[in-house]
Design a protein around this motif. Structure first.
Motif, PDB file in Angstrom:
ATOM      1  N   ALA A 151       6.119  39.620  24.752  1.00  0.00           N
ATOM      2  CA  ALA A 151       5.991  40.990  24.528  1.00  0.00           C
ATOM      3  C   ALA A 151       5.448  41.682  25.772  1.00  0.00           C
ATOM      4  N   THR A 152       4.522  41.126  26.357  1.00  0.00           N
ATOM      5  CA  THR A 152       3.987  41.773  27.789  1.00  0.00           C
ATOM      6  C   THR A 152       5.152  41.926  28.382  1.00  0.00           C
ATOM      7  N   ARG A 153       6.020  40.977  28.863  1.00  0.00           N
ATOM      8  CA  ARG A 153       6.954  40.991  29.882  1.00  0.00           C
ATOM      9  C   ARG A 153       8.040  42.005  29.517  1.00  0.00           C
ATOM     10  N   ALA A 154       8.383  42.167  28.194  1.00  0.00           N
ATOM     11  CA  ALA A 154       9.544  43.054  27.657  1.00  0.00           C
ATOM     12  C   ALA A 154       8.653  44.482  27.829  1.00  0.00           C
ATOM     13  N   LEU A 155       7.579  44.908  27.396  1.00  0.00           N
ATOM     14  CA  LEU A 155       7.174  45.941  27.388  1.00  0.00           C
ATOM     15  C   LEU A 155       7.023  46.743  28.843  1.00  0.00           C
ATOM     16  N   ALA A 156       6.618  45.780  29.699  1.00  0.00           N
ATOM     17  CA  ALA A 156       6.594  46.022  31.303  1.00  0.00           C
ATOM     18  C   ALA A 156       7.851  46.585  31.686  1.00  0.00           C
ATOM     19  N   LEU A 157       8.856  45.702  31.236  1.00  0.00           N
ATOM     20  CA  LEU A 157      10.179  46.263  31.797  1.00  0.00           C
ATOM     21  C   LEU A 157      10.688  47.857  31.185  1.00  0.00           C
ATOM     22  N   ALA A 158      10.472  47.730  29.864  1.00  0.00           N
ATOM     23  CA  ALA A 158      10.886  48.891  29.108  1.00  0.00           C
ATOM     24  C   ALA A 158      10.237  50.080  29.547  1.00  0.00           C
ATOM     25  N   ALA A 159       8.768  50.050  29.788  1.00  0.00           N
ATOM     26  CA  ALA A 159       8.015  51.049  30.226  1.00  0.00           C
ATOM     27  C   ALA A 159       8.304  51.459  31.843  1.00  0.00           C
ATOM     28  N   GLN A 160       8.394  50.499  32.427  1.00  0.00           N
ATOM     29  CA  GLN A 160       8.757  51.139  33.888  1.00  0.00           C
ATOM     30  C   GLN A 160      10.314  51.799  33.758  1.00  0.00           C
ATOM     31  N   TRP A 161      11.048  51.139  33.068  1.00  0.00           N
ATOM     32  CA  TRP A 161      12.602  52.152  33.161  1.00  0.00           C
ATOM     33  C   TRP A 161      12.070  53.224  32.346  1.00  0.00           C
ATOM     34  N   ALA A 162      11.598  53.616  31.352  1.00  0.00           N
ATOM     35  CA  ALA A 162      11.125  54.841  30.901  1.00  0.00           C
ATOM     36  C   ALA A 162      10.510  55.727  31.649  1.00  0.00           C
ATOM     37  N   LEU A 163       9.539  55.418  32.512  1.00  0.00           N
ATOM     38  CA  LEU A 163       8.921  56.254  33.335  1.00  0.00           C
ATOM     39  C   LEU A 163       9.698  56.475  34.543  1.00  0.00           C
ATOM     40  N   THR A 164      10.415  55.950  35.010  1.00  0.00           N
ATOM     41  CA  THR A 164      11.224  56.253  36.125  1.00  0.00           C
ATOM     42  C   THR A 164      12.831  56.496  35.943  1.00  0.00           C
ATOM     43  N   ASP A 165      13.480  55.631  35.542  1.00  0.00           N
ATOM     44  CA  ASP A 165      14.934  56.062  35.284  1.00  0.00           C
ATOM     45  C   ASP A 165      15.282  56.958  34.162  1.00  0.00           C
ATOM     46  N   LEU A 166      14.350  56.935  33.155  1.00  0.00           N
ATOM     47  CA  LEU A 166      14.488  57.795  32.166  1.00  0.00           C
ATOM     48  C   LEU A 166      13.595  59.267  32.232  1.00  0.00           C
ATOM     49  N   GLY A 167      12.730  59.187  33.327  1.00  0.00           N
ATOM     50  CA  GLY A 167      12.284  60.400  33.718  1.00  0.00           C
ATOM     51  C   GLY A 167      10.952  60.780  32.825  1.00  0.00           C
ATOM     52  N   LEU A 168      10.329  60.060  31.978  1.00  0.00           N
ATOM     53  CA  LEU A 168       9.393  60.743  31.106  1.00  0.00           C
ATOM     54  C   LEU A 168       8.038  60.327  31.777  1.00  0.00           C
ATOM     55  N   HIS A 169       7.025  61.412  31.426  1.00  0.00           N
ATOM     56  CA  HIS A 169       5.896  61.481  31.922  1.00  0.00           C
ATOM     57  C   HIS A 169       4.634  60.627  31.251  1.00  0.00           C
ATOM     58  N   ARG A 170       4.825  60.513  29.772  1.00  0.00           N
ATOM     59  CA  ARG A 170       3.819  59.744  29.173  1.00  0.00           C
ATOM     60  C   ARG A 170       4.503  58.879  28.043  1.00  0.00           C
ATOM     61  N   LEU A 171       4.050  57.728  27.927  1.00  0.00           N
ATOM     62  CA  LEU A 171       4.447  56.701  26.880  1.00  0.00           C
ATOM     63  C   LEU A 171       3.158  56.432  26.041  1.00  0.00           C
ATOM     64  N   GLU A 172       3.493  56.693  24.725  1.00  0.00           N
ATOM     65  CA  GLU A 172       2.235  56.073  24.035  1.00  0.00           C
ATOM     66  C   GLU A 172       2.592  54.982  22.990  1.00  0.00           C
ATOM     67  N   LEU A 173       1.473  54.243  22.815  1.00  0.00           N
ATOM     68  CA  LEU A 173       1.663  52.791  22.115  1.00  0.00           C
ATOM     69  C   LEU A 173       0.651  52.966  21.101  1.00  0.00           C
ATOM     70  N   GLY A 174       0.848  53.014  19.665  1.00  0.00           N
ATOM     71  CA  GLY A 174       0.076  52.769  18.597  1.00  0.00           C
ATOM     72  C   GLY A 174       0.002  51.739  17.840  1.00  0.00           C
ATOM     73  N   HIS A 175      -1.112  51.006  17.459  1.00  0.00           N
ATOM     74  CA  HIS A 175      -0.910  49.576  16.766  1.00  0.00           C
ATOM     75  C   HIS A 175      -2.376  49.899  15.678  1.00  0.00           C
ATOM     76  N   ALA A 176      -2.093  49.390  14.496  1.00  0.00           N
ATOM     77  CA  ALA A 176      -3.013  49.118  13.554  1.00  0.00           C
ATOM     78  C   ALA A 176      -4.422  48.737  13.920  1.00  0.00           C
ATOM     79  N   LEU A 177      -5.530  49.293  13.340  1.00  0.00           N
ATOM     80  CA  LEU A 177      -6.668  48.755  14.108  1.00  0.00           C
ATOM     81  C   LEU A 177      -7.024  47.352  13.481  1.00  0.00           C
ATOM     82  N   GLY A 178      -7.464  46.400  14.384  1.00  0.00           N
ATOM     83  CA  GLY A 178      -7.630  45.135  14.004  1.00  0.00           C
ATOM     84  C   GLY A 178      -6.401  44.183  14.655  1.00  0.00           C
ATOM     85  N   HIS A 179      -5.278  44.656  15.190  1.00  0.00           N
ATOM     86  CA  HIS A 179      -4.344  43.958  15.679  1.00  0.00           C
ATOM     87  C   HIS A 179      -4.685  43.687  17.211  1.00  0.00           C
ATOM     88  N   ASP A 180      -5.623  42.945  17.386  1.00  0.00           N
ATOM     89  CA  ASP A 180      -6.125  42.748  18.505  1.00  0.00           C
ATOM     90  C   ASP A 180      -5.019  42.096  19.772  1.00  0.00           C
TER      91      ASP A 180
END
Length: 200
Positions: A124-153
């Motif tokens: 998950a860490t490696r995949a999220l890093a790849l997808a986030a880098q693409w979204a914030l550079t090639d896709l040109g987005l400024h902000r990415l949000e990540l939400g998870h249920a409280l307790g999902h450490d």
């Protein structure tokens, strides 16, 4: 190097992303293996503990229909769904998505799940890093949000490792597991294009 599929409209094609021992590629609703992996991921007990899909996916027909919805989002530019695979073997490991893309506000939400046999290997860490880098550079987005249920450490740790610091708790912002009449709190994390890239 990114390998592209053919887009059905004028939107840029969804690329294949490579790095960290992974390949992120397009889910194919017409491929039996993809539908089976999608079903297995969404039916997994650990996934269901933390998520309540708005449209239940309980069989292969549901899985194909769900993947077609994802493909429509890719077509209209509001989503990008990646099948996480092992770069060496091609085995499906899970999913990472850039969802609810708002090109006007330059923001999107990211989410992911990992198949049981692939957990514990920082997929998950490696995949999220790849997808986030693409979204914030090639896709040109400024902000990415990540939400998870409280307790999902585990998701908290993944978010922090990938450069998504905790920003606050959203009260009653997510359905309880398998209960559409109850709500639970959500931890909000976010990463900006101007933030320094994390060391993965």
């Amino acid at each position: 190097m990114a390998h592209h599929i053919v887009a059905p409209t004028g939107h840029p094609p969804l690329p294949d992303l490579h790095g960290h021992g992974l390949r992120l590629s397009h889910w194919d609703a017409n491929a039996d293996a993809d539908a089976a992996d999608w079903l297995r991921g969404l039916a997994d007990r650990e996934f269901r503990r933390w998520n309540t899909p708005l449209t239940p996916v309980t069989d292969l027909d549901d899985a194909r229909a769900s993947l077609r919805v994802k493909q429509r989002h890719e077509t209209d530019g509001t989503g990008a769904s990646f099948r996480i695979t092992d770069a060496a073997t091609g085995a499906t490991l899970g999913h990472v998505g850039v969802n609810e893309i708002d090109h006007v506000m330059s923001v999107a939400r990211v989410g992911y799940w990992i198949l049981p046999e692939a957990r514990g290997h920082r997929v998950a860490t490696r995949a999220l890093a790849l997808a986030a880098q693409w979204a914030l550079t090639d896709l040109g987005l400024h902000r990415l949000e990540l939400g998870h249920a409280l307790g999902h450490d585990a998701s908290c740790r993944i978010a922090e490792r990938c450069g998504f610091p905790y920003e606050g708790t959203l009260r009653g912002a997510m359905l309880e597991a398998d209960d559409r009449d109850a709500f639970r709190d959500v931890h909000l994390h976010a990463r900006l294009a101007t933030d320094p890239p994390p060391a993965i």
